[in-house]
Design an enzyme around this catalytic site. Sequence first.
Site, PDB file in Angstrom:
ATOM      1  N   GLY A 135      48.308 -23.338  22.264  1.00 30.11           N
ATOM      2  CA  GLY A 135      49.286 -22.601  23.045  1.00 30.11           C
ATOM      3  C   GLY A 135      48.777 -22.024  24.345  1.00 30.11           C
ATOM      4  N   GLY A 136      47.698 -22.575  24.931  1.00 25.93           N
ATOM      5  CA  GLY A 136      47.201 -22.040  26.193  1.00 25.93           C
ATOM      6  C   GLY A 136      46.784 -20.591  26.034  1.00 25.93           C
ATOM      7  N   THR A 143      47.406 -28.178  22.884  1.00 25.33           N
ATOM      8  CA  THR A 143      46.150 -27.989  22.180  1.00 25.33           C
ATOM      9  C   THR A 143      46.483 -28.193  20.714  1.00 25.33           C
ATOM     10  OG1 THR A 143      45.449 -26.361  23.846  1.00 25.33           O
ATOM     11  CG2 THR A 143      44.294 -26.278  21.753  1.00 25.33           C
ATOM     12  N   ASN A 171      43.855 -29.847  27.362  1.00 24.03           N
ATOM     13  CA  ASN A 171      44.489 -28.871  28.243  1.00 24.03           C
ATOM     14  C   ASN A 171      45.993 -29.093  28.317  1.00 24.03           C
ATOM     15  OD1 ASN A 171      44.397 -26.496  29.723  1.00 24.03           O
ATOM     16  ND2 ASN A 171      44.221 -27.562  31.681  1.00 24.03           N
ATOM     17  N   SER A 230      37.968 -20.504  28.129  1.00 22.86           N
ATOM     18  CA  SER A 230      39.007 -21.050  27.252  1.00 22.86           C
ATOM     19  C   SER A 230      39.686 -19.923  26.497  1.00 22.86           C
ATOM     20  CB  SER A 230      38.385 -22.025  26.257  1.00 22.86           C
ATOM     21  OG  SER A 230      39.338 -22.426  25.277  1.00 22.86           O
ATOM     22  N   SER A 231      40.916 -20.173  26.063  1.00 20.43           N
ATOM     23  CA  SER A 231      41.621 -19.240  25.183  1.00 20.43           C
ATOM     24  C   SER A 231      41.505 -19.638  23.715  1.00 20.43           C
ATOM     25  CB  SER A 231      43.107 -19.176  25.568  1.00 20.43           C
ATOM     26  OG  SER A 231      43.279 -18.658  26.861  1.00 20.43           O
TER      27      SER A 231
END
Length: 579
Positions: free
Chosen positions: A474-475, A383, A403, A454-455
Amino acid sequence: MHPALRALSTSVLSASLLFTATLPLQAAPKTTPTAANAAHPPGTAIASAHALATDAGLEMIRAGGNAFDAAVAVSAALAVVEPISSGIGGGGFFLLHDAKSGKDIFVDARETAPASATPAAFLDEKGELNRDRATNGPWSAGIPGLPAALVHVAKKYGRLPLKTSLQPAIRIAREGFEIYPRLERGYGSRRQVMERYRGTREVFLADGTPPTAGEILKQPDLARTLELLAEKGFDGFYRGEVASKLLAAVKEEGGQWRADELTGYRVKEREPLRFQYRDWAITTAPPPSSGGVAIAEMLQMLSGWDLPKLDAAQRTHLIAEAMRRAFRDRTIYLGDPDFVKMPLARLTSPDYAAGLRATIHPSKATPSDLLPGQPAPLEDDETTHFSIIDANGNRVSVTQTVNLLYGSGMVVPGTGVLLNNEMDDFALRPGTPNAFGVMGFAANAPEPGKRMLSSMTPSFIESKDKIAVVGAPGGSRIITEVLLGILGYDWGLDAQGVAALPRIHHQWMPDVISAEKGALDAETVAALEAMGHKVNAGENPWGNLQTVSWDKRSNTLEAGTDPRNPVGKAAVVESAPAR
Protein backbone atom coordinates in the site's frame (compact mmCIF):
# COMPACT_ATOMS: atom_id res chain seq x y z
CA MET A 1 -12.89 -7.58 26.71
CA HIS A 2 -14.28 -4.09 26.20
CA PRO A 3 -17.94 -4.09 25.03
CA ALA A 4 -16.99 -2.15 21.89
CA LEU A 5 -15.08 -5.19 20.67
CA ARG A 6 -17.73 -7.85 21.10
CA ALA A 7 -18.87 -8.25 17.53
CA LEU A 8 -17.55 -8.05 14.00
CA SER A 9 -19.92 -7.28 11.18
CA THR A 10 -20.16 -9.94 8.52
CA SER A 11 -19.38 -7.17 6.07
CA VAL A 12 -16.30 -5.69 7.70
CA LEU A 13 -15.54 -3.35 4.84
CA SER A 14 -18.77 -1.46 5.49
CA ALA A 15 -18.24 -1.61 9.23
CA SER A 16 -16.14 0.72 11.32
CA LEU A 17 -14.45 -1.55 13.78
CA LEU A 18 -11.88 0.90 15.09
CA PHE A 19 -13.59 4.17 14.59
CA THR A 20 -17.26 3.82 15.53
CA ALA A 21 -19.16 2.22 18.33
CA THR A 22 -22.39 1.72 16.41
CA LEU A 23 -21.88 -1.66 14.75
CA PRO A 24 -21.74 -5.01 16.55
CA LEU A 25 -18.34 -6.64 16.71
CA GLN A 26 -17.55 -10.29 17.17
CA ALA A 27 -14.94 -11.32 19.69
CA ALA A 28 -12.09 -13.62 18.80
CA PRO A 29 -12.72 -17.30 19.62
CA LYS A 30 -12.28 -18.06 23.30
CA THR A 31 -9.49 -20.38 24.31
CA THR A 32 -9.06 -22.65 27.28
CA PRO A 33 -5.82 -21.96 29.12
CA THR A 34 -3.53 -24.91 29.61
CA ALA A 35 -1.11 -25.55 32.45
CA ALA A 36 1.71 -24.37 30.22
CA ASN A 37 1.94 -22.80 26.80
CA ALA A 38 2.59 -25.16 23.90
CA ALA A 39 6.22 -25.54 22.84
CA HIS A 40 5.47 -25.77 19.13
CA PRO A 41 2.61 -24.77 16.83
CA PRO A 42 0.40 -27.66 15.67
CA GLY A 43 1.26 -27.13 12.00
CA THR A 44 1.86 -24.42 9.44
CA ALA A 45 -0.11 -21.26 8.65
CA ILE A 46 0.43 -19.24 5.46
CA ALA A 47 -1.40 -16.15 4.23
CA SER A 48 -0.53 -14.56 0.90
CA ALA A 49 -2.12 -12.41 -1.76
CA HIS A 50 -2.67 -15.28 -4.23
CA ALA A 51 -3.87 -18.85 -3.77
CA LEU A 52 -1.18 -20.24 -6.10
CA ALA A 53 1.53 -18.64 -3.96
CA THR A 54 0.08 -19.98 -0.71
CA ASP A 55 -0.15 -23.42 -2.33
CA ALA A 56 3.49 -23.15 -3.42
CA GLY A 57 4.51 -22.59 0.19
CA LEU A 58 2.44 -25.54 1.40
CA GLU A 59 4.06 -27.69 -1.28
CA MET A 60 7.46 -26.98 0.29
CA ILE A 61 6.18 -27.91 3.75
CA ARG A 62 4.89 -31.24 2.40
CA ALA A 63 8.30 -31.79 0.76
CA GLY A 64 10.00 -31.54 4.16
CA GLY A 65 10.92 -27.88 4.01
CA ASN A 66 10.59 -25.24 6.71
CA ALA A 67 9.05 -21.78 6.78
CA PHE A 68 12.08 -20.35 5.00
CA ASP A 69 11.78 -22.78 2.09
CA ALA A 70 8.09 -21.94 1.96
CA ALA A 71 8.99 -18.24 1.91
CA VAL A 72 11.23 -18.68 -1.13
CA ALA A 73 8.47 -20.57 -2.94
CA VAL A 74 5.76 -18.05 -2.02
CA SER A 75 7.95 -15.08 -2.94
CA ALA A 76 8.89 -16.49 -6.33
CA ALA A 77 5.31 -17.53 -7.09
CA LEU A 78 4.06 -14.03 -6.27
CA ALA A 79 6.74 -12.68 -8.62
CA VAL A 80 5.01 -14.67 -11.37
CA VAL A 81 1.31 -14.17 -10.57
CA GLU A 82 1.46 -10.59 -9.27
CA PRO A 83 3.52 -8.64 -11.84
CA ILE A 84 1.36 -5.67 -10.92
CA SER A 85 2.82 -5.75 -7.41
CA SER A 86 6.17 -7.54 -7.27
CA GLY A 87 8.70 -9.51 -9.24
CA ILE A 88 12.30 -10.60 -9.50
CA GLY A 89 13.01 -7.25 -11.13
CA GLY A 90 12.23 -5.63 -7.77
CA GLY A 91 13.18 -6.03 -4.13
CA GLY A 92 11.85 -6.59 -0.65
CA PHE A 93 12.40 -7.15 3.05
CA PHE A 94 12.45 -10.58 4.72
CA LEU A 95 11.94 -10.62 8.50
CA LEU A 96 12.82 -14.09 9.80
CA HIS A 97 12.64 -15.79 13.20
CA ASP A 98 14.72 -18.93 13.61
CA ALA A 99 13.04 -20.96 16.35
CA LYS A 100 16.06 -23.14 17.09
CA SER A 101 18.39 -20.25 17.89
CA GLY A 102 15.70 -17.80 18.95
CA LYS A 103 17.27 -15.24 16.63
CA ASP A 104 15.43 -12.64 14.55
CA ILE A 105 17.02 -11.69 11.23
CA PHE A 106 16.15 -8.84 8.88
CA VAL A 107 17.23 -9.52 5.29
CA ASP A 108 17.41 -6.26 3.36
CA ALA A 109 16.92 -6.94 -0.35
CA ARG A 110 16.04 -3.36 -1.25
CA GLU A 111 17.10 -2.20 -4.70
CA THR A 112 20.15 0.05 -5.05
CA ALA A 113 20.77 3.16 -7.11
CA PRO A 114 23.01 2.89 -10.18
CA ALA A 115 25.80 5.46 -10.41
CA SER A 116 24.02 7.21 -13.27
CA ALA A 117 21.04 8.07 -11.06
CA THR A 118 22.11 11.45 -9.77
CA PRO A 119 19.47 13.99 -8.70
CA ALA A 120 20.29 16.10 -11.76
CA ALA A 121 19.43 13.18 -14.05
CA PHE A 122 15.78 13.43 -12.93
CA LEU A 123 15.27 17.16 -13.49
CA ASP A 124 13.89 18.78 -16.62
CA GLU A 125 15.25 21.87 -18.33
CA LYS A 126 13.37 24.06 -15.84
CA GLY A 127 14.87 22.29 -12.84
CA GLU A 128 11.58 20.58 -11.99
CA LEU A 129 11.23 16.86 -11.31
CA ASN A 130 10.87 14.86 -14.54
CA ARG A 131 8.02 12.64 -13.34
CA ASP A 132 8.07 10.45 -16.45
CA ARG A 133 11.74 9.59 -16.04
CA ALA A 134 11.27 9.01 -12.29
CA THR A 135 8.45 6.48 -12.72
CA ASN A 136 8.70 4.96 -16.20
CA GLY A 137 11.33 3.06 -18.11
CA PRO A 138 14.98 2.26 -17.37
CA TRP A 139 15.92 5.44 -15.52
CA SER A 140 13.28 4.72 -12.90
CA ALA A 141 14.70 1.27 -12.08
CA GLY A 142 17.10 0.40 -9.29
CA ILE A 143 19.36 -2.68 -9.32
CA PRO A 144 17.03 -5.60 -8.37
CA GLY A 145 17.45 -7.29 -4.99
CA LEU A 146 14.81 -10.03 -4.86
CA PRO A 147 16.73 -12.71 -6.78
CA ALA A 148 19.67 -12.35 -4.39
CA ALA A 149 17.30 -12.63 -1.43
CA LEU A 150 15.82 -15.89 -2.71
CA VAL A 151 19.30 -17.36 -3.07
CA HIS A 152 20.42 -16.09 0.33
CA VAL A 153 17.38 -17.28 2.30
CA ALA A 154 17.33 -20.70 0.64
CA LYS A 155 21.04 -21.30 1.14
CA LYS A 156 21.41 -19.98 4.68
CA TYR A 157 18.08 -20.84 6.32
CA GLY A 158 16.20 -23.36 4.19
CA ARG A 159 16.40 -27.15 4.11
CA LEU A 160 15.59 -27.65 0.44
CA PRO A 161 17.69 -26.82 -2.62
CA LEU A 162 16.75 -23.74 -4.60
CA LYS A 163 15.83 -25.99 -7.53
CA THR A 164 13.04 -27.41 -5.39
CA SER A 165 11.74 -24.21 -3.83
CA LEU A 166 11.63 -22.37 -7.18
CA GLN A 167 9.91 -25.21 -9.00
CA PRO A 168 6.31 -24.06 -8.34
CA ALA A 169 7.07 -20.58 -9.71
CA ILE A 170 8.79 -22.05 -12.77
CA ARG A 171 5.79 -24.32 -13.39
CA ILE A 172 3.29 -21.47 -13.04
CA ALA A 173 5.30 -19.22 -15.35
CA ARG A 174 5.53 -21.91 -18.02
CA GLU A 175 1.99 -23.32 -17.80
CA GLY A 176 0.32 -20.00 -17.06
CA PHE A 177 -2.27 -18.74 -14.61
CA GLU A 178 -5.66 -17.14 -14.94
CA ILE A 179 -5.60 -13.35 -15.23
CA TYR A 180 -7.72 -11.74 -12.53
CA PRO A 181 -9.53 -8.38 -12.69
CA ARG A 182 -6.87 -6.37 -10.83
CA LEU A 183 -4.23 -7.31 -13.43
CA GLU A 184 -6.58 -6.30 -16.23
CA ARG A 185 -7.47 -2.97 -14.59
CA GLY A 186 -3.86 -2.21 -13.74
CA TYR A 187 -2.72 -2.89 -17.27
CA GLY A 188 -5.41 -0.58 -18.56
CA SER A 189 -4.20 2.24 -16.33
CA ARG A 190 -0.56 1.73 -17.36
CA ARG A 191 -1.07 0.60 -20.96
CA GLN A 192 0.26 3.75 -22.61
CA VAL A 193 3.57 3.41 -20.76
CA MET A 194 3.92 -0.37 -20.94
CA GLU A 195 3.41 -0.57 -24.66
CA ARG A 196 6.39 1.70 -25.26
CA TYR A 197 8.66 -1.28 -24.61
CA ARG A 198 9.25 -4.22 -26.91
CA GLY A 199 9.75 -6.74 -24.11
CA THR A 200 6.53 -5.70 -22.39
CA ARG A 201 4.55 -6.05 -25.60
CA GLU A 202 5.98 -9.52 -26.12
CA VAL A 203 4.62 -10.66 -22.75
CA PHE A 204 1.35 -8.81 -22.33
CA LEU A 205 0.32 -8.50 -25.99
CA ALA A 206 1.47 -11.96 -27.05
CA ASP A 207 -1.94 -12.73 -28.54
CA GLY A 208 -2.33 -9.27 -30.00
CA THR A 209 -4.74 -8.00 -27.35
CA PRO A 210 -4.31 -6.63 -23.80
CA PRO A 211 -4.72 -8.99 -20.84
CA THR A 212 -8.34 -9.85 -20.05
CA ALA A 213 -9.65 -11.44 -16.87
CA GLY A 214 -10.15 -15.17 -17.36
CA GLU A 215 -7.42 -15.55 -19.97
CA ILE A 216 -4.29 -17.60 -19.26
CA LEU A 217 -1.03 -15.66 -19.05
CA LYS A 218 2.07 -17.72 -19.87
CA GLN A 219 5.58 -16.34 -19.32
CA PRO A 220 8.10 -18.78 -20.84
CA ASP A 221 10.98 -16.28 -20.73
CA LEU A 222 10.41 -15.71 -17.03
CA ALA A 223 10.32 -19.48 -16.50
CA ARG A 224 13.72 -19.73 -18.17
CA THR A 225 15.13 -16.92 -16.02
CA LEU A 226 13.89 -18.64 -12.86
CA GLU A 227 15.43 -21.91 -14.06
CA LEU A 228 18.80 -20.19 -14.46
CA LEU A 229 18.45 -18.74 -10.96
CA ALA A 230 17.61 -22.21 -9.62
CA GLU A 231 20.56 -23.84 -11.39
CA LYS A 232 23.26 -21.21 -10.90
CA GLY A 233 22.12 -19.23 -7.88
CA PHE A 234 23.32 -15.62 -7.76
CA ASP A 235 25.24 -15.96 -11.03
CA GLY A 236 22.08 -17.12 -12.81
CA PHE A 237 20.69 -13.60 -12.58
CA TYR A 238 23.50 -11.15 -11.87
CA ARG A 239 26.02 -12.62 -14.33
CA GLY A 240 25.85 -14.41 -17.65
CA GLU A 241 22.88 -14.61 -20.00
CA VAL A 242 20.28 -12.77 -17.91
CA ALA A 243 22.65 -10.00 -16.81
CA SER A 244 23.75 -9.40 -20.40
CA LYS A 245 20.14 -9.01 -21.52
CA LEU A 246 19.38 -6.66 -18.64
CA LEU A 247 22.32 -4.41 -19.48
CA ALA A 248 21.57 -4.41 -23.20
CA ALA A 249 17.88 -3.57 -22.74
CA VAL A 250 18.53 -0.75 -20.30
CA LYS A 251 21.06 0.72 -22.73
CA GLU A 252 18.72 0.27 -25.72
CA GLU A 253 16.04 2.30 -23.93
CA GLY A 254 18.45 5.08 -22.99
CA GLY A 255 19.36 4.06 -19.45
CA GLN A 256 22.77 3.48 -17.89
CA TRP A 257 23.56 0.37 -15.83
CA ARG A 258 27.00 -1.16 -15.42
CA ALA A 259 27.90 -4.84 -15.14
CA ASP A 260 29.70 -4.29 -11.84
CA GLU A 261 26.51 -2.82 -10.36
CA LEU A 262 24.78 -6.14 -10.97
CA THR A 263 27.63 -8.36 -9.81
CA GLY A 264 28.24 -6.11 -6.82
CA TYR A 265 24.70 -6.31 -5.47
CA ARG A 266 24.43 -7.93 -2.04
CA VAL A 267 21.58 -8.46 0.38
CA LYS A 268 22.35 -7.19 3.86
CA GLU A 269 21.40 -8.75 7.15
CA ARG A 270 20.49 -6.06 9.63
CA GLU A 271 19.43 -6.07 13.25
CA PRO A 272 15.65 -5.76 13.47
CA LEU A 273 14.09 -2.91 15.37
CA ARG A 274 12.51 -3.88 18.71
CA PHE A 275 10.29 -2.05 21.16
CA GLN A 276 7.48 -2.68 23.64
CA TYR A 277 3.83 -1.73 23.29
CA ARG A 278 1.70 -2.56 26.31
CA ASP A 279 1.98 -6.38 26.72
CA TRP A 280 3.46 -6.91 23.25
CA ALA A 281 7.09 -7.21 22.19
CA ILE A 282 7.28 -5.80 18.65
CA THR A 283 9.98 -6.88 16.20
CA THR A 284 9.93 -4.94 12.98
CA ALA A 285 11.86 -3.48 10.06
CA PRO A 286 14.81 -1.10 10.60
CA PRO A 287 15.99 1.45 8.01
CA PRO A 288 16.08 1.56 5.05
CA SER A 289 12.49 0.79 5.98
CA SER A 290 10.83 3.81 7.53
CA GLY A 291 7.94 1.72 8.80
CA GLY A 292 9.44 0.26 11.94
CA VAL A 293 10.59 3.62 13.29
CA ALA A 294 7.24 5.21 12.46
CA ILE A 295 5.27 2.41 14.13
CA ALA A 296 7.48 2.58 17.22
CA GLU A 297 6.76 6.31 17.47
CA MET A 298 3.03 5.93 16.86
CA LEU A 299 2.40 3.04 19.24
CA GLN A 300 4.47 4.57 22.02
CA MET A 301 2.61 7.84 21.62
CA LEU A 302 -0.73 6.00 21.70
CA SER A 303 0.24 3.95 24.75
CA GLY A 304 -0.72 6.96 26.84
CA TRP A 305 -4.43 6.36 26.19
CA ASP A 306 -6.84 3.44 26.66
CA LEU A 307 -8.06 3.66 23.07
CA PRO A 308 -10.99 1.18 23.22
CA LYS A 309 -12.62 3.24 25.97
CA LEU A 310 -12.68 6.40 23.86
CA ASP A 311 -15.46 7.42 21.50
CA ALA A 312 -14.87 7.00 17.79
CA ALA A 313 -13.99 10.63 17.04
CA GLN A 314 -11.57 10.96 19.96
CA ARG A 315 -9.88 7.65 19.13
CA THR A 316 -9.53 8.55 15.44
CA HIS A 317 -8.21 12.02 16.32
CA LEU A 318 -5.45 10.61 18.52
CA ILE A 319 -4.46 7.93 16.02
CA ALA A 320 -4.30 10.50 13.21
CA GLU A 321 -2.22 12.89 15.31
CA ALA A 322 0.26 10.10 16.10
CA MET A 323 0.44 9.23 12.39
CA ARG A 324 1.02 12.89 11.53
CA ARG A 325 4.02 13.23 13.86
CA ALA A 326 5.63 9.94 12.87
CA PHE A 327 5.39 10.74 9.15
CA ARG A 328 6.94 14.12 9.75
CA ASP A 329 9.97 12.45 11.34
CA ARG A 330 10.06 9.87 8.54
CA THR A 331 10.35 12.68 6.02
CA ILE A 332 13.08 14.57 7.83
CA TYR A 333 15.42 11.97 9.28
CA LEU A 334 15.32 8.56 7.63
CA GLY A 335 17.35 7.01 4.82
CA ASP A 336 19.82 4.21 4.04
CA PRO A 337 21.77 3.46 7.26
CA ASP A 338 24.90 2.77 5.22
CA PHE A 339 24.85 6.38 4.00
CA VAL A 340 22.97 8.43 6.60
CA LYS A 341 23.46 8.90 10.33
CA MET A 342 20.02 8.78 11.95
CA PRO A 343 18.99 9.49 15.57
CA LEU A 344 17.27 6.11 15.85
CA ALA A 345 17.72 5.73 19.60
CA ARG A 346 15.96 9.04 20.13
CA LEU A 347 13.23 8.49 17.54
CA THR A 348 12.29 5.10 19.03
CA SER A 349 12.63 6.14 22.68
CA PRO A 350 9.55 6.07 24.96
CA ASP A 351 10.70 9.43 26.32
CA TYR A 352 10.71 10.97 22.84
CA ALA A 353 7.24 9.52 22.23
CA ALA A 354 6.07 11.02 25.51
CA GLY A 355 7.31 14.40 24.38
CA LEU A 356 5.42 14.08 21.09
CA ARG A 357 2.34 12.90 22.97
CA ALA A 358 2.43 16.08 25.04
CA THR A 359 2.09 18.15 21.85
CA ILE A 360 -1.22 16.48 20.91
CA HIS A 361 -4.22 18.58 21.90
CA PRO A 362 -7.04 16.30 23.09
CA SER A 363 -9.69 18.06 21.01
CA LYS A 364 -7.90 20.05 18.31
CA ALA A 365 -6.05 19.01 15.18
CA THR A 366 -2.46 20.16 14.80
CA PRO A 367 -2.06 21.71 11.33
CA SER A 368 0.83 19.93 9.64
CA ASP A 369 2.44 23.20 8.62
CA LEU A 370 2.88 24.01 12.30
CA LEU A 371 5.14 20.98 12.70
CA PRO A 372 8.57 22.09 11.43
CA GLY A 373 9.15 20.71 7.96
CA GLN A 374 12.78 21.62 7.39
CA PRO A 375 15.69 19.20 7.78
CA ALA A 376 17.09 19.23 11.29
CA PRO A 377 20.87 19.12 11.88
CA LEU A 378 22.35 15.72 11.85
CA GLU A 379 3.92 1.73 -1.47
CA ASP A 380 -3.28 1.36 -4.61
CA ASP A 381 -1.55 -1.87 -3.67
CA GLU A 382 1.57 -1.86 -5.77
CA THR A 383 3.34 -4.17 -3.33
CA THR A 384 2.61 -7.58 -1.80
CA HIS A 385 3.04 -9.29 1.55
CA PHE A 386 2.91 -12.80 2.99
CA SER A 387 3.15 -14.27 6.48
CA ILE A 388 4.19 -17.77 7.61
CA ILE A 389 4.52 -19.76 10.85
CA ASP A 390 5.65 -23.40 10.68
CA ALA A 391 5.37 -26.35 13.08
CA ASN A 392 8.81 -25.66 14.56
CA GLY A 393 7.87 -22.09 15.39
CA ASN A 394 9.92 -20.52 12.61
CA ARG A 395 8.32 -17.29 11.40
CA VAL A 396 8.55 -15.27 8.21
CA SER A 397 7.13 -11.84 7.38
CA VAL A 398 7.96 -10.66 3.85
CA THR A 399 6.97 -7.55 1.94
CA GLN A 400 8.20 -7.24 -1.65
CA THR A 401 7.52 -4.79 -4.45
CA VAL A 402 8.28 -3.27 -7.84
CA ASN A 403 6.84 0.04 -6.52
CA LEU A 404 4.01 1.38 -8.72
CA LEU A 405 1.57 -0.69 -10.77
CA TYR A 406 3.71 -2.90 -13.04
CA GLY A 407 6.82 -1.08 -11.85
CA SER A 408 8.61 0.82 -14.59
CA GLY A 409 6.38 -0.79 -17.22
CA MET A 410 9.48 -2.20 -18.93
CA VAL A 411 10.02 -5.94 -19.38
CA VAL A 412 13.52 -6.88 -20.47
CA PRO A 413 13.22 -8.83 -23.75
CA GLY A 414 14.06 -12.51 -23.53
CA THR A 415 13.96 -12.59 -19.70
CA GLY A 416 10.39 -11.90 -18.60
CA VAL A 417 11.89 -9.59 -15.94
CA LEU A 418 9.71 -6.55 -15.28
CA LEU A 419 11.93 -3.78 -13.92
CA ASN A 420 10.96 -1.83 -10.81
CA ASN A 421 10.58 1.94 -10.63
CA GLU A 422 11.94 2.35 -7.12
CA MET A 423 14.04 5.41 -7.98
CA ASP A 424 10.88 7.41 -7.31
CA ASP A 425 11.18 6.40 -3.65
CA PHE A 426 14.28 8.59 -3.37
CA ALA A 427 13.96 12.31 -2.72
CA LEU A 428 14.91 13.04 -6.32
CA ARG A 429 14.12 16.72 -5.80
CA PRO A 430 14.17 17.62 -2.08
CA GLY A 431 10.80 18.83 -0.85
CA THR A 432 8.93 17.51 -3.90
CA PRO A 433 6.44 14.69 -3.16
CA ASN A 434 6.88 11.32 -4.85
CA ALA A 435 4.08 9.31 -6.49
CA PHE A 436 2.62 8.50 -3.05
CA GLY A 437 2.60 12.17 -2.00
CA VAL A 438 5.48 11.56 0.43
CA MET A 439 8.23 14.16 0.61
CA GLY A 440 11.88 13.67 1.44
CA PHE A 441 15.07 15.62 1.92
CA ALA A 442 18.83 15.04 1.85
CA ALA A 443 18.77 11.88 3.99
CA ASN A 444 16.94 10.09 1.20
CA ALA A 445 18.65 11.66 -1.82
CA PRO A 446 20.08 9.19 -4.38
CA GLU A 447 23.74 8.17 -4.35
CA PRO A 448 25.52 5.30 -6.15
CA GLY A 449 24.76 2.01 -4.39
CA LYS A 450 22.35 3.65 -1.92
CA ARG A 451 19.05 2.02 -0.99
CA MET A 452 15.97 4.16 -1.27
CA LEU A 453 13.77 4.62 1.79
CA SER A 454 10.81 2.25 1.94
CA SER A 455 7.50 2.01 3.78
CA MET A 456 7.54 -1.82 3.79
CA THR A 457 7.04 -2.96 7.38
CA PRO A 458 7.11 -6.75 7.90
CA SER A 459 6.57 -7.32 11.62
CA PHE A 460 6.26 -9.84 14.44
CA ILE A 461 4.30 -9.21 17.62
CA GLU A 462 4.53 -11.43 20.68
CA SER A 463 2.82 -11.51 24.07
CA LYS A 464 2.99 -14.09 26.83
CA ASP A 465 0.37 -16.22 25.12
CA LYS A 466 0.29 -15.21 21.46
CA ILE A 467 2.55 -14.67 18.47
CA ALA A 468 1.44 -12.97 15.26
CA VAL A 469 3.07 -12.18 11.92
CA VAL A 470 1.71 -9.17 10.06
CA GLY A 471 2.44 -7.00 7.04
CA ALA A 472 0.78 -5.29 4.10
CA PRO A 473 1.27 -3.48 0.79
CA GLY A 474 0.00 0.00 0.00
CA GLY A 475 2.86 2.48 -0.49
CA SER A 476 3.05 4.94 2.39
CA ARG A 477 -0.18 3.41 3.75
CA ILE A 478 1.67 0.19 4.56
CA ILE A 479 2.81 1.77 7.81
CA THR A 480 -0.66 2.71 8.99
CA GLU A 481 -2.15 -0.63 7.87
CA VAL A 482 0.38 -2.47 10.03
CA LEU A 483 -0.27 -0.04 12.90
CA LEU A 484 -4.00 -0.80 12.80
CA GLY A 485 -3.28 -4.53 12.51
CA ILE A 486 -1.19 -4.47 15.69
CA LEU A 487 -3.92 -2.51 17.48
CA GLY A 488 -6.46 -5.08 16.28
CA TYR A 489 -4.51 -7.93 17.85
CA ASP A 490 -4.07 -5.92 21.04
CA TRP A 491 -7.85 -5.45 21.23
CA GLY A 492 -8.52 -9.19 20.89
CA LEU A 493 -9.38 -9.72 17.24
CA ASP A 494 -8.59 -12.97 15.45
CA ALA A 495 -6.34 -13.10 12.35
CA GLN A 496 -9.17 -12.72 9.84
CA GLY A 497 -10.66 -9.84 11.81
CA VAL A 498 -7.29 -8.08 11.77
CA ALA A 499 -6.95 -8.58 7.99
CA ALA A 500 -10.40 -7.12 7.42
CA LEU A 501 -10.11 -4.01 9.60
CA PRO A 502 -11.42 -0.76 8.07
CA ARG A 503 -8.60 1.72 7.52
CA ILE A 504 -7.67 5.34 8.05
CA HIS A 505 -4.42 7.08 7.14
CA HIS A 506 -2.57 10.35 7.75
CA GLN A 507 0.95 11.06 6.47
CA TRP A 508 1.69 14.64 7.60
CA MET A 509 1.59 16.00 4.05
CA PRO A 510 -0.97 16.31 2.56
CA ASP A 511 -2.78 17.35 5.75
CA VAL A 512 -5.84 15.11 5.48
CA ILE A 513 -7.29 12.03 7.17
CA SER A 514 -8.00 9.46 4.46
CA ALA A 515 -10.59 6.80 5.27
CA GLU A 516 -12.17 3.93 3.39
CA LYS A 517 -15.84 4.37 2.59
CA GLY A 518 -17.75 3.18 5.66
CA ALA A 519 -14.80 3.32 8.05
CA LEU A 520 -16.07 6.57 9.62
CA ASP A 521 -19.75 7.41 10.02
CA ALA A 522 -21.15 10.90 9.36
CA GLU A 523 -21.27 11.83 13.04
CA THR A 524 -17.61 10.93 13.54
CA VAL A 525 -16.56 12.85 10.41
CA ALA A 526 -18.44 15.90 11.63
CA ALA A 527 -16.78 15.69 15.05
CA LEU A 528 -13.32 15.38 13.47
CA GLU A 529 -13.96 18.36 11.21
CA ALA A 530 -15.06 20.37 14.24
CA MET A 531 -11.64 19.60 15.75
CA GLY A 532 -10.00 21.09 12.66
CA HIS A 533 -9.28 17.94 10.65
CA LYS A 534 -9.81 17.71 6.93
CA VAL A 535 -11.37 14.29 6.27
CA ASN A 536 -11.75 12.33 3.05
CA ALA A 537 -14.12 9.61 4.25
CA GLY A 538 -15.16 8.09 0.93
CA GLU A 539 -11.99 6.53 -0.48
CA ASN A 540 -12.01 3.18 -2.23
CA PRO A 541 -10.77 0.24 -0.12
CA TRP A 542 -6.98 -0.08 -0.01
CA GLY A 543 -4.36 -2.51 1.18
CA ASN A 544 -3.93 -6.27 1.14
CA LEU A 545 -2.93 -7.26 4.66
CA GLN A 546 -1.83 -10.87 5.26
CA THR A 547 -1.39 -12.23 8.77
CA VAL A 548 -0.99 -15.47 10.72
CA SER A 549 -1.05 -16.08 14.47
CA TRP A 550 -0.35 -18.79 17.02
CA ASP A 551 -2.22 -18.95 20.32
CA LYS A 552 0.17 -20.78 22.63
CA ARG A 553 -2.47 -21.41 25.32
CA SER A 554 -4.83 -23.40 23.11
CA ASN A 555 -2.05 -24.35 20.65
CA THR A 556 -4.09 -23.20 17.67
CA LEU A 557 -3.05 -21.46 14.48
CA GLU A 558 -5.00 -18.87 12.52
CA ALA A 559 -4.43 -17.27 9.13
CA GLY A 560 -6.13 -14.16 7.78
CA THR A 561 -6.18 -12.81 4.23
CA ASP A 562 -7.53 -9.43 3.25
CA PRO A 563 -11.12 -9.67 1.94
CA ARG A 564 -10.43 -6.70 -0.33
CA ASN A 565 -8.37 -9.09 -2.48
CA PRO A 566 -10.49 -11.98 -3.83
CA VAL A 567 -7.55 -14.08 -5.05
CA GLY A 568 -5.70 -14.25 -1.72
CA LYS A 569 -5.55 -17.40 0.36
CA ALA A 570 -5.04 -18.10 4.06
CA ALA A 571 -4.37 -21.71 4.99
CA VAL A 572 -3.63 -23.73 8.12
CA VAL A 573 -2.40 -27.33 7.87
CA GLU A 574 -1.59 -29.66 10.73
CA SER A 575 1.84 -31.25 10.91
CA ALA A 576 4.40 -32.29 13.48
CA PRO A 577 7.65 -30.36 14.06
CA ALA A 578 10.52 -31.54 11.91
CA ARG A 579 13.33 -33.22 13.76
